[in-house]
Design an enzyme around this catalytic site. Structure first.
Site, mmCIF file in Angstrom:
data_model
loop_
_atom_site.group_PDB
_atom_site.id
_atom_site.type_symbol
_atom_site.label_atom_id
_atom_site.label_comp_id
_atom_site.label_asym_id
_atom_site.label_seq_id
_atom_site.Cartn_x
_atom_site.Cartn_y
_atom_site.Cartn_z
ATOM 1 N N VAL A 85 0.861 -1.180 0.000
ATOM 2 C CA VAL A 85 0.000 0.000 0.000
ATOM 3 C C VAL A 85 0.895 1.226 0.000
ATOM 4 O O VAL A 85 2.084 1.143 0.322
ATOM 5 C CB VAL A 85 -0.972 0.035 1.208
ATOM 6 C CG1 VAL A 85 -2.009 -1.059 1.089
ATOM 7 C CG2 VAL A 85 -0.226 -0.062 2.521
ATOM 8 N N SER A 86 0.328 2.369 -0.368
ATOM 9 C CA SER A 86 1.145 3.570 -0.523
ATOM 10 C C SER A 86 1.206 4.437 0.725
ATOM 11 O O SER A 86 2.166 5.154 0.928
ATOM 12 C CB SER A 86 0.609 4.405 -1.686
ATOM 13 O OG SER A 86 0.644 3.636 -2.856
ATOM 14 N N THR A 87 0.176 4.410 1.561
ATOM 15 C CA THR A 87 0.167 5.271 2.747
ATOM 16 C C THR A 87 -0.267 4.482 3.974
ATOM 17 O O THR A 87 -0.868 3.412 3.862
ATOM 18 C CB THR A 87 -0.819 6.461 2.570
ATOM 19 O OG1 THR A 87 -2.143 5.940 2.535
ATOM 20 C CG2 THR A 87 -0.526 7.252 1.315
#
Length: 193
Positions: free
Chosen positions: A10-12
């Site tokens: 995931v990115s965040t």
């Protein structure tokens, strides 16, 4: 049979792997695969330490395959995806994307990969052509390209930093192939006469 690697990202920190992880585990269990799970949380374009660790282990042959939920969870650009998958496939490592229904180790998967690679190359060529056309158009309109001249351009630039960077670069290249020498050896060999 070697283990496989499951990779999710995931990115965040606000996002969660909870959508990807159960599906990856279910797939591995359905196929009776022994696996290790790699979870990347809060990755940026340049830093994905879990993925880098996994790639090192794949290169050493610790896993027979890598399984991801979707292609975009493994790479952020088509170029990155193509280069990394090509390297893995060339080493005989399987790559499976369960949501995209792709297995690049099968005959059909290899065909899909070749098509994907062709589109990525086509995209690169288009970008290159557009960039060249833009530069030509800008020149034709009389715009001067490059950084404008400034006060630093009237004075000669110091070369000491450049020389040491070259020494360090040559030293690093030699160390990559197992040749270890002190920096002084390079300074003597490459010093300007």
């Amino acid at each position: 049979m070697k283990k496989v690697a499951l990779y999710c990202r995931v990115s965040t920190k606000k996002q969660t792997n909870e959508n990807q992880k159960p599906r990856l585990i279910q797939y591995a269990n359905d196929m009776s695969l022994e696996y290790d799970l790699y979870e990347e949380v809060e990755s940026s374009r340049k830093t994905r330490p879990v993925k880098q660790e996994l790639l090192m282990k794949l290169r050493k042959g610790e896993y027979s395959s890598i399984i991801v939920y979707k292609l975009d969870r493994f790479a952020r650009s088509s170029r990155e995806l193509i280069l990394e998958i090509q390297e893995l496939v060339d080493k005989g490592i399987g790559f499976i994307s369960i949501s995209d229904n792709l297995d690049f180790s099968s005959s059909m998967g290899k065909l899909h990969f070749q098509i994907l690679a062709a589109f990525a190359e086509f995209e690169r060529n288009l970008i290159s052509e557009r960039t060249k056309e833009g530069i030509e158009r800008t020149k034709a309109n009389g715009t001067k390209l490059g950084r404008p001249k400034g006060s630093k351009d009237s004075k000669p630039r110091p070369k000491s930093g450049y020389f040491m960077r070259e020494v360090n670069k040559r030293k690093s290249k030699d160390e990559e192939i197992g040749i270890f020498k002190s920096a002084e050896n390079y300074i003597k060999k490459y010093s300007p006469k």
